[in-house]
Design a protein around this motif. Structure first.
Motif, mmCIF file in Angstrom:
data_model
loop_
_atom_site.group_PDB
_atom_site.id
_atom_site.type_symbol
_atom_site.label_atom_id
_atom_site.label_comp_id
_atom_site.label_asym_id
_atom_site.label_seq_id
_atom_site.Cartn_x
_atom_site.Cartn_y
_atom_site.Cartn_z
ATOM 1 N N LEU A 150 0.850 -1.198 0.000
ATOM 2 C CA LEU A 150 0.000 0.000 0.000
ATOM 3 C C LEU A 150 0.883 1.243 0.000
ATOM 4 C CD1 LEU A 150 -2.473 1.810 0.574
ATOM 5 C CD2 LEU A 150 -2.438 0.988 2.918
ATOM 6 N N SER A 151 0.617 2.126 -0.948
ATOM 7 C CA SER A 151 1.389 3.352 -1.081
ATOM 8 C C SER A 151 0.402 4.511 -0.998
ATOM 9 C CB SER A 151 2.018 3.307 -2.481
ATOM 10 O OG SER A 151 3.198 3.996 -2.536
ATOM 11 N N THR A 152 0.673 5.501 -0.160
ATOM 12 C CA THR A 152 -0.298 6.602 -0.081
ATOM 13 C C THR A 152 -0.316 7.380 -1.396
ATOM 14 O OG1 THR A 152 1.340 8.090 0.883
ATOM 15 C CG2 THR A 152 -0.099 6.861 2.417
ATOM 16 N N HIS A 153 0.853 7.444 -2.065
ATOM 17 C CA HIS A 153 0.971 8.162 -3.336
ATOM 18 C C HIS A 153 1.524 7.185 -4.368
ATOM 19 C CE1 HIS A 153 0.752 11.300 -0.347
ATOM 20 N NE2 HIS A 153 0.586 12.215 -1.286
ATOM 21 N N GLU A 154 1.024 7.280 -5.582
ATOM 22 C CA GLU A 154 1.488 6.371 -6.638
ATOM 23 C C GLU A 154 3.023 6.393 -6.660
ATOM 24 O OE1 GLU A 154 -0.302 7.370 -10.392
ATOM 25 O OE2 GLU A 154 0.059 5.350 -11.189
ATOM 26 N N PRO A 155 3.652 5.242 -6.610
ATOM 27 C CA PRO A 155 5.115 5.199 -6.459
ATOM 28 C C PRO A 155 5.860 5.853 -7.627
ATOM 29 C CG PRO A 155 4.160 3.046 -5.988
ATOM 30 C CD PRO A 155 3.053 3.897 -6.545
ATOM 31 N N CYS A 156 7.017 6.442 -7.304
ATOM 32 C CA CYS A 156 7.893 6.973 -8.351
ATOM 33 C C CYS A 156 8.593 5.797 -9.022
ATOM 34 C CB CYS A 156 8.906 7.943 -7.744
ATOM 35 S SG CYS A 156 10.224 7.114 -6.841
ATOM 36 N N THR A 157 9.383 6.082 -10.054
ATOM 37 C CA THR A 157 10.032 4.999 -10.806
ATOM 38 C C THR A 157 10.986 4.194 -9.914
ATOM 39 O OG1 THR A 157 11.539 6.701 -11.587
ATOM 40 C CG2 THR A 157 9.814 6.017 -13.097
ATOM 41 N N MET A 158 11.703 4.867 -9.011
ATOM 42 C CA MET A 158 12.591 4.123 -8.093
ATOM 43 C C MET A 158 11.767 3.177 -7.234
ATOM 44 S SD MET A 158 15.085 5.486 -5.028
ATOM 45 C CE MET A 158 13.813 6.243 -4.023
ATOM 46 N N CYS A 159 10.668 3.700 -6.674
ATOM 47 C CA CYS A 159 9.882 2.898 -5.730
ATOM 48 C C CYS A 159 9.153 1.764 -6.438
ATOM 49 C CB CYS A 159 8.911 3.789 -4.965
ATOM 50 S SG CYS A 159 9.765 4.949 -3.875
ATOM 51 N N MET A 160 8.617 2.016 -7.649
ATOM 52 C CA MET A 160 7.908 0.907 -8.316
ATOM 53 C C MET A 160 8.892 -0.183 -8.713
ATOM 54 S SD MET A 160 6.434 2.326 -11.951
ATOM 55 C CE MET A 160 5.600 3.792 -11.384
ATOM 56 N N SER A 161 10.131 0.208 -9.020
ATOM 57 C CA SER A 161 11.150 -0.813 -9.283
ATOM 58 C C SER A 161 11.500 -1.571 -8.009
ATOM 59 C CB SER A 161 12.413 -0.173 -9.866
ATOM 60 O OG SER A 161 12.160 0.270 -11.168
ATOM 61 N N ALA A 162 11.632 -0.848 -6.902
ATOM 62 C CA ALA A 162 11.962 -1.515 -5.626
ATOM 63 C C ALA A 162 10.866 -2.509 -5.242
ATOM 64 C CB ALA A 162 12.152 -0.461 -4.530
ATOM 65 N N ILE A 163 9.611 -2.103 -5.410
ATOM 66 C CA ILE A 163 8.482 -2.989 -5.092
ATOM 67 C C ILE A 163 8.549 -4.232 -5.994
ATOM 68 C CG2 ILE A 163 5.945 -3.165 -5.190
ATOM 69 C CD1 ILE A 163 5.937 -0.058 -4.503
ATOM 70 N N THR A 164 8.892 -4.015 -7.261
ATOM 71 C CA THR A 164 9.023 -5.123 -8.213
ATOM 72 C C THR A 164 10.173 -6.051 -7.816
ATOM 73 O OG1 THR A 164 8.265 -3.652 -9.962
ATOM 74 C CG2 THR A 164 9.338 -5.682 -10.662
ATOM 75 N N TRP A 165 11.336 -5.476 -7.559
ATOM 76 C CA TRP A 165 12.511 -6.289 -7.208
ATOM 77 C C TRP A 165 12.294 -7.044 -5.903
ATOM 78 C CZ3 TRP A 165 16.294 -7.811 -10.211
ATOM 79 C CH2 TRP A 165 16.611 -7.065 -11.350
ATOM 80 N N ALA A 166 11.462 -6.505 -5.025
ATOM 81 C CA ALA A 166 11.177 -7.207 -3.757
ATOM 82 C C ALA A 166 10.234 -8.391 -3.975
ATOM 83 C CB ALA A 166 10.583 -6.229 -2.750
ATOM 84 N N GLY A 167 9.610 -8.468 -5.159
ATOM 85 C CA GLY A 167 8.781 -9.642 -5.467
ATOM 86 C C GLY A 167 7.289 -9.470 -5.253
ATOM 87 N N PHE A 168 6.849 -8.236 -5.007
ATOM 88 C CA PHE A 168 5.400 -8.000 -4.875
ATOM 89 C C PHE A 168 4.750 -8.120 -6.250
ATOM 90 C CE2 PHE A 168 7.072 -6.003 -1.114
ATOM 91 C CZ PHE A 168 6.091 -6.215 -0.162
ATOM 92 N N ASP A 169 3.531 -8.677 -6.300
ATOM 93 C CA ASP A 169 2.809 -8.742 -7.583
ATOM 94 C C ASP A 169 1.694 -7.690 -7.636
ATOM 95 O OD1 ASP A 169 0.814 -9.734 -5.940
ATOM 96 O OD2 ASP A 169 0.753 -11.730 -6.862
ATOM 97 N N ASN A 170 1.775 -6.707 -6.737
ATOM 98 C CA ASN A 170 0.693 -5.713 -6.648
ATOM 99 C C ASN A 170 1.182 -4.471 -5.945
ATOM 100 O OD1 ASN A 170 -0.116 -5.542 -3.566
ATOM 101 N ND2 ASN A 170 0.473 -7.663 -4.012
#
Ligand SMILES: Nc1nc2[nH]cnc2c(=O)[nH]1
Length: 195
Positions: free
Chosen positions: A84-104
């Protein structure tokens, strides 16, 4: 898990778990962005966190929450978790969420809100400058994750749940507007490179 139950819980986590941390962070000069991680099965909270760019400009709300998640003694597998992100993630954060293995991930404010209501245009500027993307131009549904707007989910719920959610959304917006005023009033006093 139905969208009504999920929306109710995501709003509650913003209200009860993220916002108190963010208000404290903002009083120390940090931005208004926060995040949380929940279990998919029962929607219980694993961890909530907030932006700490005054310590490190990479500690965006999302990345700082992930850092603290990996410091837990036995962090659950990310395939079993919601982000859950209060604000739509920036490119760094959406990559971090991806690299951590989240599918959402689920977000409350959009990139356009960050630019227009929070006077923080950098997320959209980076997307445009680095990747040539216009607002809304990245794939919210892709091979790695599906990103969903909590406000869209709330608006799609049947009455009377919808009206209840819209009232809570208004309350959350008002609290963030006050926090944003505090951040903007003091941002010249910190060393955050992109304030
Ligand atoms: N989503 C998000 N965008 C940001 N832009 C600058 N800092 C942040 C942050 O912590 N979260």
């Amino acid at each position: 898990m139905d969208d009504k139950t999920l929306t109710d819980r995501l709003l509650a986590v913003i209200e009860d778990d993220i916002l108190p941390k963010t208000l404290k962070g903002v009083s120390g000069g940090n931005k208004v962005f926060g995040a949380a991680i929940l279990r998919k099965d029962d929607l219980s909270l694993v961890i909530a966190g907030t932006n700490d760019e005054t310590s490190n400009p990479l500690w965006h709300g999302e990345v700082h929450t992930l850092k603290q998640f990996y410091e837990l003694p036995d962090p659950p597998a990310t395939r079993d978790l919601l982000f859950l992100s209060t604000h739509e993630p920036c490119t760094m954060c959406m990559s971090a969420i991806t690299w951590a293995g989240f599918d959402n991930y689920f977000y409350f404010f959009s990139h356009e809100d960050s630019r227009d209501s929070f006077a923080i245009p950098h997320d959209l500027k980076i997307m445009k400058e680095l990747y040539g993307l216009e607002p809304g131009g990245y794939r919210r549904k892709n091979a790695f994750f599906t990103a969903r707007s909590i406000i869209d989910m709330a608006e799609a719920c049947p009455e009377p749940a919808r009206t209840g959610f819209i009232d809570r959304i208004d309350g959350i917006r008002k609290t963030y507007a006050l926090a944003s005023d505090t951040y903007q009033a003091h941002k010249g006093e910190t060393k955050i490179p992109l304030g």
